[in-house]
Each structure stands twice: as C-alpha cells, then as structure tokens.
Design a protein around this motif. Structure first.
Motif, short mmCIF file in Angstrom:
data_model
loop_
_atom_site.label_atom_id
_atom_site.label_comp_id
_atom_site.label_asym_id
_atom_site.label_seq_id
_atom_site.Cartn_x
_atom_site.Cartn_y
_atom_site.Cartn_z
N ALA A 1 -15.08 24.13 -8.19
CA ALA A 1 -16.11 22.75 -7.73
C ALA A 1 -17.44 23.30 -7.86
O ALA A 1 -18.38 22.44 -8.15
N ALA A 2 -17.92 24.60 -7.71
CA ALA A 2 -19.14 24.90 -7.47
C ALA A 2 -19.56 25.62 -8.72
O ALA A 2 -20.69 25.91 -9.09
N GLY A 3 -18.56 25.71 -9.93
CA GLY A 3 -19.00 26.12 -11.17
C GLY A 3 -19.00 27.47 -11.25
O GLY A 3 -19.84 28.12 -12.12
N ILE A 4 -18.45 28.48 -10.36
CA ILE A 4 -18.66 29.85 -10.60
C ILE A 4 -17.32 30.27 -11.06
O ILE A 4 -16.14 30.01 -10.72
N LYS A 5 -17.46 31.07 -12.03
CA LYS A 5 -16.62 31.89 -12.77
C LYS A 5 -16.02 33.06 -12.18
O LYS A 5 -16.59 33.82 -11.38
N TYR A 6 -14.61 33.17 -12.28
CA TYR A 6 -14.09 34.30 -11.69
C TYR A 6 -13.15 35.07 -12.61
O TYR A 6 -12.85 34.49 -13.41
N ALA A 7 -12.78 36.20 -12.29
CA ALA A 7 -11.96 37.16 -13.03
C ALA A 7 -10.77 36.66 -13.37
O ALA A 7 -9.72 36.14 -12.65
N ALA A 8 -10.04 36.81 -14.51
CA ALA A 8 -9.01 36.15 -15.07
C ALA A 8 -7.66 36.62 -14.18
O ALA A 8 -6.40 36.02 -14.08
N TYR A 9 -7.81 37.80 -13.64
CA TYR A 9 -6.80 38.54 -13.22
C TYR A 9 -6.53 38.37 -12.04
O TYR A 9 -5.76 39.12 -11.20
N MET A 10 -7.27 37.44 -11.26
CA MET A 10 -7.39 37.24 -9.67
C MET A 10 -6.06 36.90 -9.21
O MET A 10 -5.58 37.32 -8.30
N PRO A 11 -5.15 36.10 -10.07
CA PRO A 11 -3.90 35.71 -9.40
C PRO A 11 -2.92 36.72 -9.37
O PRO A 11 -2.26 36.88 -8.32
N VAL A 12 -3.30 37.63 -10.38
CA VAL A 12 -2.33 38.97 -10.48
C VAL A 12 -2.53 40.04 -9.14
O VAL A 12 -1.95 40.39 -8.19
N MET A 13 -3.88 39.92 -8.82
CA MET A 13 -4.64 40.56 -7.47
C MET A 13 -3.93 39.96 -6.24
O MET A 13 -3.37 40.72 -5.36
N LEU A 14 -3.64 38.65 -6.35
CA LEU A 14 -3.24 38.06 -5.14
C LEU A 14 -1.88 38.31 -4.83
O LEU A 14 -1.33 38.76 -3.72
N ALA A 15 -0.94 38.63 -5.86
CA ALA A 15 0.50 38.93 -5.92
C ALA A 15 0.59 40.45 -5.54
O ALA A 15 1.53 40.88 -4.71
N VAL A 16 -0.16 41.29 -6.01
CA VAL A 16 -0.43 43.00 -5.66
C VAL A 16 -0.79 43.00 -4.29
O VAL A 16 -0.21 43.76 -3.70
N MET A 17 -1.73 42.53 -3.69
CA MET A 17 -2.36 42.61 -2.62
C MET A 17 -1.46 41.91 -1.37
O MET A 17 -1.76 42.11 -0.19
N GLU A 18 -0.52 41.39 -1.94
CA GLU A 18 0.41 40.73 -0.98
C GLU A 18 1.33 41.79 -0.13
O GLU A 18 1.75 41.69 0.94
N ILE A 19 1.54 43.20 -1.11
CA ILE A 19 2.51 43.99 -0.52
C ILE A 19 2.10 44.96 0.44
O ILE A 19 2.92 45.26 1.32
N PRO A 20 0.79 45.45 0.65
CA PRO A 20 0.51 46.21 1.56
C PRO A 20 0.83 45.79 2.87
O PRO A 20 1.06 46.61 3.73
N GLY A 21 0.26 44.77 3.32
CA GLY A 21 0.69 44.10 4.65
C GLY A 21 1.96 44.33 4.94
O GLY A 21 2.52 44.63 6.10
N CYS A 22 3.07 43.87 4.16
CA CYS A 22 4.45 44.35 4.45
C CYS A 22 4.79 45.71 4.80
O CYS A 22 5.70 45.86 5.57
N LEU A 23 4.32 46.58 4.04
CA LEU A 23 4.38 48.23 4.19
C LEU A 23 3.97 48.59 5.34
O LEU A 23 4.39 49.33 6.00
N VAL A 24 2.75 48.15 5.60
CA VAL A 24 2.13 48.35 6.89
C VAL A 24 2.82 48.01 7.88
O VAL A 24 3.18 49.05 8.96
N GLY A 25 3.32 46.72 8.05
CA GLY A 25 4.32 46.30 8.88
C GLY A 25 5.68 47.12 9.02
O GLY A 25 6.28 47.64 10.16
#
Length: 509
Positions: free
Chosen positions: A316-340
């Motif tokens: 909505a603000a017209g700010i560009k973001y890196a194309a691989y951010m959705p992959v970052m979302l998936a990758v960064m979901e895992i550490p919390g599970c491992l910490v638990g």
C-alpha cells in the motif's frame, strides 16, 4: 454493563477519538500541500506512463491506468528527459511523460520524467558517485553530472553532506548522469511519527479497527471458522506464489546472497528465542518454566499473520521488498520450534512432571501419583512448540532423558500445514515463472490482484480475536504485560542491527 466492560468500552472510545482526530488533523494539513505534489500538465498535454517503445517507426505505447494509447512521433517532435534534450532511443518503459499536440493533433513535444528513488547505501565523494538501493538487495550506482543540483531537505548542499541511510530521488539525463538529487533526512522519531500518522488509516488497519469494535459493541457476529481457514490457506499460497515468481527472476549472485541472509535470519531467531527465555526467567520468576519455554518458542519463530499484514502495508505504501522474503518466513519459522524442543528437553531431564510442573513449582505431582490418562487433542492444529511444551505419558518426564528430536516432532517442525502451503506456493510459482509470463499472468489475477482484499477480511477476524483477548490482560500480571510491550521492540531492534551488519559483498567473497 460491569465496571470491567465499562473500562474497556471507555478505552476503545478514547482510542477511536484519538485515531479520527489524527486523521482529520492530517487531512487538514494536507489540504494546502496536496496540489504541489500533483504533476503539472498543460491543457494540451496528458500525463501517461510508457509501456513499450518502437524506435524503428518512432511510436510510444502508453497507458493512463485504464487504457493504452499509441503516439507516433514526427521527426520534428522535441523530446526532453528531466528537462534535458534526449532522443527516443534514451526513453525507457516506466517513464512518465507529458505529450503536447498542435492544432492538427500532431505530437510537437514530449516531456519525459524519470526518477530513481531509494536509500543511499554509499557516497563516493572522490569519484562523484551515489549508490542507491530500494530493498538492500538491488543496487544502482549513479555518476554525478558536472553541474548536478543536490538538495538536502530543500536546501542546496555538496555531495559530502549526504549520508548512508538518507532517502534520495535522483533525476538522470539521457546518458544516465544524475542531474538532480533531492535528499530527505529526518530523525528516527520524526520518521516514526510520519509513518505512524500515514499508516493509521490504510484500508488494512480500518478493517482491523472494525473487527476490534465488534466484541466491544457486543454485535452478534462471529467470523465463520471455515472462511478463516480458507483465507489463511489462500494468503499462504499467494505469498509463496508471488515469492516464487520473483525468485525466478533473480540472478545467481542474488540467490547466493539470499541464502547467506537466510542463514543469518535463522541464527538471529534462534538467539532471540534463547534471549526471550532468559529475560522471562529473570523478570518473571513466578512464571512456570515450561510456560516461559513456550513463550520463548513463539518469540523465536515468526508469524504468518504478521508477515502478510506487513506485506500489505508495504504494498500500500509502494515500498519494495526483497523477492526472497517469503522463503525467509518459512526458514525463520523453524528456530522457535527448535528452541522449544531444546528447553523442554532440559526441563524433562530436571524432573518436570507430565503437567509441565517442576519439583519446586506449585502443583507438582510425583510420578507415582499421576493417574493414567489418554491425551486428548483439543484443536485441529498442533504446532511443534506446543507439543514440546506439553509432555505426554511416554515423553520422558520425571527425569527421563527421552529423545530430543523424534520423528513426530521433526515432522511437526518441517511438515506442518503452514510451511507446506508456503513452500508449495514458492515451488509452484518458481516453476511456473520459469516457463514465462504468459504461464503466470492468468493466475496472477487470483494470487496477486486479490491479495489486498483477502488480507482485509483476514484482518477483520484478527481484530475480533484481539478484542476478545483484552480481558486476558487482567490475569497476565503487569510484568508479563510490560514484557509483551517491550520485548517485540527490543527484538526488532536486534534484528534490524543484525540486518545492517550483514555485508553481502564480504560474506559472498
């Protein structure tokens, strides 16, 4: 209405008055300046965007947002790019232009505007160069023209006055030299307040406010659970689809950089999860250790709901973001599970009972007093962090070491429905875009064009859920409330610092 309900209602009314007061003040302040931001177009001109260029028989295919218009240029037509003489060969798709006609409706002049906006990454004073980025991935370097005009907050300055992090708009000439640089520099507080005011009344947040008011006003409406599940499925697949499309357009060097950044994000989240546990144990000692481990696991993970909301705000603000951010979302979901998993495994070795209580905590039941009972699943979702935090009969409680990583928990970590849908969308979008735009354009109407509308409905439900949970603050205790307010900002600052320390060129070498 009880005193508690009256307090929450009064709080909601005051918040609404503040929000709408801010909106009206902002609108009043913009009345006098809105006209200055509109492009100046003569009576005989039209402001259009170039779609394609035919240099053989000079023709410009343009669009006004609704339809396409072709203009044939005569040899006598005057073409200017950012005020400097130019040729039709120097024009690019995406440029905006004003076209002037004579009485016979022949094109007599074409005024083209091209502005490259971004954040300054580097200023090379000796070489007279400025390097810009829009997402800290793509970089573009501009050589300054001999008589380039440089403005900092509207005042003329020299190149030495510019700093990394300044926001800049560069107007290049036909040779690519920067002839005008407009730089904006504001304090962090001013930047925060400006973003706060301008994002308060985006459609996304207005839907959240509407949902938030439903329980407060006691409106007899429940968001259908099946529709919520469908929205969640759609948003995850859409994020993955669009991310996969963008990944297919990246070069090998950028993909290598993305991989390094994902590794950094993984360990950053792992450190945040461990840090959250340490802070909770220090500041809220009365909280059960297994509950502290559960909260730490959530902080060490990320939220798909928050992610899609952030994407909506950026779009909505017209700010560009890196194309691989959705992959970052998936990758960064895992550490919390491992910490638990790691934290709860340690608690089991120290004698945690099957109800999550430690020997020195109230409610602890020795192993000999635990009645045989079957585990009942109360919800159709079972995140690995929650499974790790709630010991089962054979999970190794009361001092038994057990297995830290068994097949069931690893399956929950890496094959939970959310990650599967996200990764599936990424793979499908990536493979489809490799076959060309014609293959993906038809599906983009569903997965890209409708994304904002679907996200509005999702935020409507989120607002209702947040409003219903307000009463939980009364039982959480003030220490936990303070932690919930401070910790996200603290960990976000830590994440921002880690991202700024990331040097793609150094790490990739």
């Amino acid at each position: 209405m009880g005193r508690s309900d009256a307090r929450w209602a009064a709080w909601a009314v005051c918040s609404m008055i503040f929000l709408f007061g801010t909106l009206f003040a902002d609108l009043s302040a913009n009345d006098g300046t809105a006209a200055s931001h509109e492009p100046t177009v003569t009576k005989k001109g039209h402001r259009l965007k170039i779609i394609s260029i035919d240099t053989g028989n000079p023709t410009l295919t343009t669009s006004d947002g609704d339809s396409q218009v072709n203009f044939e240029l005569s040899p006598q037509a005057e073409i200017r790019l950012n005020g400097a003489p130019a040729s039709v060969q120097s024009l690019q798709p995406g440029d905006t232009l004003s076209v002037e006609f004579d009485e016979q409706k022949q094109v007599t002049a074409v005024e083209v505007h091209r502005i490259q906006a971004g954040i300054i990454l580097q200023v090379q004073v000796a070489d007279g160069k400025i390097e810009l980025t829009t997402d800290y991935t793509d970089r573009e370097s501009f050589q300054m023209a001999a008589a380039a005009e440089i403005l900092l907050n509207g005042k003329p300055v020299t190149l030495e006055a510019l700093q990394r992090g300044d926001r800049a708009q560069i107007s290049p000439d036909s040779a690519g030299l920067a002839i005008k640089v407009e730089v904006t520099r504001r304090s962090a507080l001013a930047e925060f307040w400006d973003n706060f005011r301008h994002n308060l009344f985006k459609p996304l947040l207005l839907f959240f406010y509407m949902g938030f008011s439903v329980p407060l006003l006691k409106i007899a409406f429940e968001f259908p659970h099946v529709i919520y599940q469908g929205l969640t499925m759609y948003l995850l697949i859409s994020i993955g689809w669009h991310g996969g499309e963008e990944l297919a357009e990246l070069s090998g060097g950028v993909l290598k950089q993305a991989l390094l950044f994902m590794v950094l994000g993984f360990f950053t989240n792992f450190a945040i999860g461990g840090g959250a546990y340490g802070i909770i144990r220090k500041c809220i000692p009365k909280m059960r250790r297994v509950d502290a481990a559960t909260v730490a696991a959530y902080y060490g993970s990320d939220s798909a709901g928050t992610f899609v909301t952030c994407l909506g705000v950026l779009v909505a603000a017209g700010i560009k973001y890196a194309a691989y951010m959705p992959v970052m979302l998936a990758v960064m979901e895992i550490p919390g599970c491992l910490v638990g998993l790691v934290l709860v495994s340690k608690l089991r070795r120290k004698g945690m009972d099957s109800f999550g209580n430690m020997p020195d905590e109230p409610g602890y039941i020795p192993a000999t007093q635990i009645p045989a009972a079957e585990h009942t699943q109360l919800d159709d979702s079972s995140p690995a962090a929650e499974n790790a935090a709630v010991p089962h009969k054979n999970s190794g409680g009361h001092g038994k070491a057990g297995k830290l990583f068994n097949a069931e928990l690893l399956r929950e970590v890496f094959l939970n429905p959310g990650l599967f849908l996200l990764f599936g969308g990424i793979v499908i979008g990536f493979a489809s875009r490799l076959q060309g735009h014609k293959v993906t354009d038809a599906d983009d109407s569903l997965f890209v064009n409708l994304f904002q509308g679907m996200l509005c409905l999702f935020l409507l439900e989120m607002g209702m859920t947040a409003s219903k949970r307000l009463k939980d603050l009364q039982t959480a205790g003030w220490r936990f409330i303070v932690f919930g307010l401070v910790a996200p900002n603290l960990f976000a600052t830590f994440g921002i610092c880690m991202a700024h320390l990331f040097r793609p060129g150094v790490l990739a070498a």
